[in-house]
Design a protein around this motif. Structure first.
Motif, PDB file in Angstrom:
ATOM      1  N   SER A  67      39.659  59.375  41.364  1.00 21.77           N
ATOM      2  CA  SER A  67      39.374  60.008  40.086  1.00 21.77           C
ATOM      3  C   SER A  67      40.182  59.326  39.007  1.00 21.77           C
ATOM      4  O   SER A  67      41.129  58.620  39.270  1.00 21.77           O
ATOM      5  N   GLY A  68      39.810  59.561  37.761  1.00 31.60           N
ATOM      6  CA  GLY A  68      40.546  58.957  36.661  1.00 31.60           C
ATOM      7  C   GLY A  68      39.834  57.749  36.116  1.00 31.60           C
ATOM      8  O   GLY A  68      39.009  57.117  36.758  1.00 31.60           O
ATOM      9  N   ARG A  69      40.184  57.385  34.874  1.00 31.54           N
ATOM     10  CA  ARG A  69      39.476  56.324  34.182  1.00 31.54           C
ATOM     11  C   ARG A  69      40.245  55.020  34.151  1.00 31.54           C
ATOM     12  O   ARG A  69      39.681  53.972  33.941  1.00 31.54           O
ATOM     13  N   GLY A  70      41.575  55.047  34.332  1.00 33.01           N
ATOM     14  CA  GLY A  70      42.362  53.851  34.127  1.00 33.01           C
ATOM     15  C   GLY A  70      42.287  52.887  35.291  1.00 33.01           C
ATOM     16  O   GLY A  70      41.930  53.232  36.408  1.00 33.01           O
ATOM     17  N   SER A  71      42.639  51.631  35.054  1.00 28.18           N
ATOM     18  CA  SER A  71      42.797  50.647  36.114  1.00 28.18           C
ATOM     19  C   SER A  71      43.836  49.650  35.654  1.00 28.18           C
ATOM     20  O   SER A  71      44.028  49.436  34.460  1.00 28.18           O
ATOM     21  N   ALA A  72      44.521  49.032  36.626  1.00 23.03           N
ATOM     22  CA  ALA A  72      45.589  48.100  36.274  1.00 23.03           C
ATOM     23  C   ALA A  72      45.055  46.872  35.568  1.00 23.03           C
ATOM     24  O   ALA A  72      45.712  46.287  34.720  1.00 23.03           O
ATOM     25  N   THR A  73      43.825  46.463  35.924  1.00 24.81           N
ATOM     26  CA  THR A  73      43.286  45.198  35.428  1.00 24.81           C
ATOM     27  C   THR A  73      42.229  45.359  34.356  1.00 24.81           C
ATOM     28  O   THR A  73      41.721  44.362  33.855  1.00 24.81           O
ATOM     29  N   GLY A  74      41.855  46.616  34.014  1.00 26.25           N
ATOM     30  CA  GLY A  74      40.741  46.797  33.092  1.00 26.25           C
ATOM     31  C   GLY A  74      39.423  46.394  33.732  1.00 26.25           C
ATOM     32  O   GLY A  74      38.463  46.061  33.049  1.00 26.25           O
ATOM     33  N   ASP A  75      39.375  46.437  35.094  1.00 26.18           N
ATOM     34  CA  ASP A  75      38.184  46.023  35.844  1.00 26.18           C
ATOM     35  C   ASP A  75      37.772  44.595  35.493  1.00 26.18           C
ATOM     36  O   ASP A  75      36.591  44.279  35.336  1.00 26.18           O
ATOM     37  N   ILE A 121      48.622  32.725  33.678  1.00 30.50           N
ATOM     38  CA  ILE A 121      47.308  33.095  34.207  1.00 30.50           C
ATOM     39  C   ILE A 121      46.727  34.199  33.338  1.00 30.50           C
ATOM     40  O   ILE A 121      47.339  35.259  33.175  1.00 30.50           O
ATOM     41  N   LEU A 122      45.552  33.956  32.768  1.00 38.04           N
ATOM     42  CA  LEU A 122      44.909  34.920  31.877  1.00 38.04           C
ATOM     43  C   LEU A 122      43.483  35.194  32.334  1.00 38.04           C
ATOM     44  O   LEU A 122      42.756  34.268  32.705  1.00 38.04           O
ATOM     45  N   GLY A 123      43.092  36.460  32.302  1.00 33.68           N
ATOM     46  CA  GLY A 123      41.710  36.824  32.551  1.00 33.68           C
ATOM     47  C   GLY A 123      40.897  36.702  31.269  1.00 33.68           C
ATOM     48  O   GLY A 123      41.430  36.385  30.205  1.00 33.68           O
ATOM     49  N   PRO A 124      39.586  36.956  31.339  1.00 36.53           N
ATOM     50  CA  PRO A 124      38.751  36.887  30.137  1.00 36.53           C
ATOM     51  C   PRO A 124      39.063  38.034  29.183  1.00 36.53           C
ATOM     52  O   PRO A 124      39.656  39.042  29.571  1.00 36.53           O
ATOM     53  N   ALA A 125      38.671  37.873  27.931  1.00 35.63           N
ATOM     54  CA  ALA A 125      38.856  38.937  26.944  1.00 35.63           C
ATOM     55  C   ALA A 125      38.065  40.168  27.375  1.00 35.63           C
ATOM     56  O   ALA A 125      36.892  40.072  27.732  1.00 35.63           O
ATOM     57  N   LEU A 126      38.709  41.319  27.354  1.00 34.74           N
ATOM     58  CA  LEU A 126      38.070  42.564  27.798  1.00 34.74           C
ATOM     59  C   LEU A 126      37.250  43.133  26.646  1.00 34.74           C
ATOM     60  O   LEU A 126      37.678  44.028  25.920  1.00 34.74           O
ATOM     61  N   ASP A 127      36.034  42.581  26.501  1.00 28.82           N
ATOM     62  CA  ASP A 127      35.177  42.916  25.370  1.00 28.82           C
ATOM     63  C   ASP A 127      34.116  43.947  25.707  1.00 28.82           C
ATOM     64  O   ASP A 127      33.210  44.193  24.916  1.00 28.82           O
ATOM     65  N   ASP A 138      42.533  42.765  24.623  1.00 28.25           N
ATOM     66  CA  ASP A 138      43.477  42.552  25.713  1.00 28.25           C
ATOM     67  C   ASP A 138      42.842  41.706  26.806  1.00 28.25           C
ATOM     68  O   ASP A 138      41.612  41.635  26.938  1.00 28.25           O
ATOM     69  N   ARG A 139      43.703  41.072  27.608  1.00 23.95           N
ATOM     70  CA  ARG A 139      43.290  40.306  28.778  1.00 23.95           C
ATOM     71  C   ARG A 139      44.229  40.656  29.929  1.00 23.95           C
ATOM     72  O   ARG A 139      45.397  40.974  29.702  1.00 23.95           O
ATOM     73  N   ALA A 140      43.726  40.576  31.151  1.00 27.41           N
ATOM     74  CA  ALA A 140      44.595  40.741  32.308  1.00 27.41           C
ATOM     75  C   ALA A 140      45.490  39.508  32.413  1.00 27.41           C
ATOM     76  O   ALA A 140      45.059  38.387  32.148  1.00 27.41           O
ATOM     77  N   VAL A 141      46.756  39.735  32.811  1.00 31.70           N
ATOM     78  CA  VAL A 141      47.765  38.679  32.727  1.00 31.70           C
ATOM     79  C   VAL A 141      48.481  38.519  34.067  1.00 31.70           C
ATOM     80  O   VAL A 141      48.796  39.504  34.741  1.00 31.70           O
ATOM     81  N   GLY A 142      48.746  37.272  34.448  1.00 29.66           N
ATOM     82  CA  GLY A 142      49.639  36.966  35.551  1.00 29.66           C
ATOM     83  C   GLY A 142      49.005  36.975  36.926  1.00 29.66           C
ATOM     84  O   GLY A 142      47.817  37.262  37.094  1.00 29.66           O
ATOM     85  N   PRO A 143      49.804  36.676  37.958  1.00 30.91           N
ATOM     86  CA  PRO A 143      49.290  36.589  39.330  1.00 30.91           C
ATOM     87  C   PRO A 143      48.663  37.884  39.830  1.00 30.91           C
ATOM     88  O   PRO A 143      47.751  37.858  40.648  1.00 30.91           O
ATOM     89  N   MET A 144      49.157  39.039  39.346  1.00 32.48           N
ATOM     90  CA  MET A 144      48.604  40.323  39.786  1.00 32.48           C
ATOM     91  C   MET A 144      47.695  40.935  38.727  1.00 32.48           C
ATOM     92  O   MET A 144      47.239  42.065  38.877  1.00 32.48           O
ATOM     93  N   GLN A 145      47.434  40.210  37.635  1.00 39.29           N
ATOM     94  CA  GLN A 145      46.433  40.560  36.625  1.00 39.29           C
ATOM     95  C   GLN A 145      46.609  41.959  36.035  1.00 39.29           C
ATOM     96  O   GLN A 145      45.691  42.789  36.038  1.00 39.29           O
ATOM     97  N   PHE A 146      47.789  42.221  35.486  1.00 42.69           N
ATOM     98  CA  PHE A 146      48.028  43.467  34.765  1.00 42.69           C
ATOM     99  C   PHE A 146      47.512  43.339  33.339  1.00 42.69           C
ATOM    100  O   PHE A 146      47.702  42.304  32.690  1.00 42.69           O
ATOM    101  N   ILE A 147      46.873  44.404  32.819  1.00 40.04           N
ATOM    102  CA  ILE A 147      46.574  44.424  31.395  1.00 40.04           C
ATOM    103  C   ILE A 147      47.851  44.834  30.658  1.00 40.04           C
ATOM    104  O   ILE A 147      48.701  45.543  31.212  1.00 40.04           O
ATOM    105  N   PRO A 148      48.032  44.382  29.413  1.00 41.08           N
ATOM    106  CA  PRO A 148      49.298  44.627  28.710  1.00 41.08           C
ATOM    107  C   PRO A 148      49.711  46.090  28.632  1.00 41.08           C
ATOM    108  O   PRO A 148      50.895  46.406  28.771  1.00 41.08           O
ATOM    109  N   SER A 149      48.754  47.006  28.403  1.00 37.60           N
ATOM    110  CA  SER A 149      49.130  48.416  28.267  1.00 37.60           C
ATOM    111  C   SER A 149      49.662  48.976  29.579  1.00 37.60           C
ATOM    112  O   SER A 149      50.564  49.822  29.583  1.00 37.60           O
ATOM    113  N   THR A 150      49.124  48.526  30.713  1.00 39.70           N
ATOM    114  CA  THR A 150      49.637  48.978  32.006  1.00 39.70           C
ATOM    115  C   THR A 150      50.990  48.344  32.291  1.00 39.70           C
ATOM    116  O   THR A 150      51.903  48.992  32.809  1.00 39.70           O
TER     117      THR A 150
END
Length: 606
Positions: free
Chosen positions: A57-65, A153-159, A181-193
């Protein structure tokens, strides 16, 4: 699509057999140096990996999917020496190797978190499975001596196109993007997380999502949140799905967890297999669906023919020579206990004040949403980032013009949103308060915006209004609006030309309001000024071509009403013009001209 799928089928799949293998792997003895997690089924829970998955349950995710790498392990998974299996003992295939710094980071994170949260039962292979899927083990271990990915390491822009829409939350500090925002680093955290869960695991004074030590420890804490026990299937599934809300993602990660549980080894940094087959390669939002199961593992090993040992200078055909472990291992910082984020301690957000908010258009709300962050014992938690968000169709904004605001709780655990100001729209909306980095139930505040009101409308003293047909009213008209005795600025007042006070309907003739384009109407809506006055300038009101008595009716929300008499008269009648030339007297009737009368003094002729 077929080419991608075919490539994956050759590598393996993640169906029920893989899930069952995950159960066996996590319940069996671990790889060298690993710690065996207990399996507690006293409450009826299934062991890890058994059965179907259930999204959390819940809406959040570490990577922004964000997109992830979908390549699966080889069909012949590595097997620890001495295990009962007919699979060959694999000591050095590239897929099984984990770069030395990355491997060290996973192991250190497991040990560190077990020291502070032993009930989580975090196996390092879960971190390795996520790291493989998120970044291909930091792009094959391309990190510097301190474990920092280079380049980052950067993921794509979360548009929002195929994954979450997340506008910038870090001013580009971590991802270099000030719009999204973009997912960042080896474990792909989004900045807010990362702002909530970030760690300084290598004690260099920085919390860096591109550092594998910092990122691995933060990922472990994130997976262990909400009192999860990763030895239980439901909790493990929930933890992995909190990283990315995709069943295919869950299955892919579990397939790598199983693979690494069967055995792995270290390889030099920078020599790992580069990741391929990202989930958005086949179209955003269309995740691949691998369907080929792993072969069933027999319980009795098949006999293995003896093969002569090759000479030291020889290499057996068809074999892969294991890579050499670097002679100078990377710098391994001391184990640093994790810093448990304040958000993890929060059990609920309690509404403290102003659950129902009301104001009028263009006005500030008199109170702001306020919440308290409380732990399971009901005690306040300080230092918690609380996000306030305006939701619904409204132009109400926080001070500064935004629809979101993040506030950190103080020593009393309280957080209040910035001041709210309504715009021109009326209606209802909601302000939601959530804990950043957590999926706790949101605290919600109902807000309503109504029109500004005036209970009294009064004409300011002036002469009676009159005009002749075909002209305009030259007198200025001013009306004062008040509400409960106070001046009422910003009130929308409706003005209508009517012919009766008792049955006020818009007139079809007579006076009208002059518009800027030269046309005229008999109903307009105006707004009182800051002084509460409504003004009709000279010439704004046309008399029309119909003489008679009409009324200017003014009404306002709140009940204010007044009528102003309008008199239209016909122009005065003008007498016909006369000819100034005198008229000659009439000539007497008879023949010819009148005879001359002889003068009395004249003598008669002889």
């Amino acid at each position: 699509m077929a080419a991608h799928m075919g490539h994956r089928l050759r590598k393996g799949a993640t169906t029920g057999v893989v899930m069952a293998a995950a159960v066996a792997a996590l319940a069996a003895s671990q790889a060298p140096e690993a710690v065996q997690p207990p399996v507690d089924n006293a409450g009826g829970d299934h062991a890890i990996g058994a059965g179907d998955t259930t999204p959390p349950s819940g809406r959040g995710s570490a990577t922004g999917d964000s997109p992830y790498y979908t390549a699966l392990p080889p069909l012949n998974t590595p097997n620890k020496p001495g295990a009962s299996s007919n699979l060959p003992v694999i000591t050095g295939p590239a897929e099984a190797g984990i770069p030395a710094s990355v491997y060290s980071a996973y192991k250190r994170a497991e040990l560190s978190i077990r020291s502070t949260d032993p009930n989580c039962n975090l196996p390092w292979q879960v971190l390795a499975g996520i790291g493989k899927v998120e970044s291909g083990q930091a792009r094959g271990g391309r990190v510097d001596a301190n474990g920092t990915a280079s380049p980052r390491i950067l993921g794509p822009a979360l548009d929002g196109n195929g994954f979450a829409l997340i506008t910038d939350t870090d001013d580009g500090a971590y991802d270099g993007d000030t719009k999204l925002d973009r997912a960042v680093g080896p474990m792909q955290f989004i900045p807010s997380t990362w702002a909530t869960w970030g760690q300084d695991a290598n004690s260099d004074g920085k919390k860096d999502p591109n550092n594998i030590y910092d990122a691995a420890q933060a990922a472990g804490l994130y997976l262990c949140a909400n009192d999860r026990n990763l030895a239980l299937k439901a909790d493990l599934d929930s933890a992995i799905l909190s990283y990315n809300h995709s069943t295919e993602y869950l299955n892919t990660v579990l397939s790598w967890v199983t693979y690494y549980q069967r055995g792995t080894h270290q390889i030099p940094d920078g020599t790992g297999v580069l990741p391929v087959d990202r989930s958005d390669d086949v179209g955003r939002g269309n995740r691949p669906h691998p369907t080929t199961p792993l072969p069933t593992v027999p319980t009795t090993p098949a006999p293995t023919p003896r093969t002569p040992e090759p000479k030291p200078s020889e290499t057996r055909p068809g074999t892969v020579k294991p890579p050499t472990v670097p002679t100078k291992p990377p710098v391994t910082p001391p184990v640093t206990p994790p810093t448990v984020p304040a958000a993890v301690k929060v059990a609920q957000l309690a509404i403290v004040a102003n659950q129902k908010l009301t104001t009028t258009t263009g006005s500030a709300f008199t109170g702001a949403p306020r919440v308290a962050a409380l732990d399971a014992a009901g005690k306040p938690v300080a230092g918690v980032a609380v996000r306030f968000e305006i939701t619904g169709t409204t132009d109400t904004r926080f001070a500064g013009g935004g629809t979101t605001a993040t506030v950190t709780t103080g020593s009393t655990g309280l957080a209040a949103s910035p001041a709210l100001r309504a715009g021109a729209k009326t209606g209802s909306f909601t302000v939601r308060a959530t804990v950043v980095g957590r999926t706790l139930h949101a605290a919600e505040f109902a807000a309503t915006v109504t029109e500004r009101q005036a209970d009294t409308l009064t004409r300011v003293a002036g002469d009676p209004l009159s005009a002749t047909t075909g002209t305009s009213f030259t007198q200025q008209i001013q009306v004062k609006a008040t509400d409960k005795g106070a001046l009422a600025p910003g009130v929308r007042v409706t003005a209508v030309i009517v012919t009766s006070k008792t049955d006020p309907k818009e007139s079809t003739e007579g006076p009208s309001f002059k518009r800027a384009d030269g046309t005229s109407v008999r109903t307009v809506t105006l707004e009182t000024g800051t002084n509460g006055l409504l003004t009709f300038a000279s010439g704004d009101l046309l008399a029309g071509d119909k003489a008679g008595t009409f009324y200017l009716q003014l009404t306002a929300p709140g009940g204010g009403t007044t009528f102003i008499d309008l008199t239209v008269t016909a122009p005065p009648t003008t007498p016909p013009a006369t000819d100034p030339t005198p008229t000659p007297e009439p000539t007497p009737s008879g023949s010819g001209s009148p005879e001359a009368t002889p003068s009395p003094s004249a003598s008669p002729s002889a």
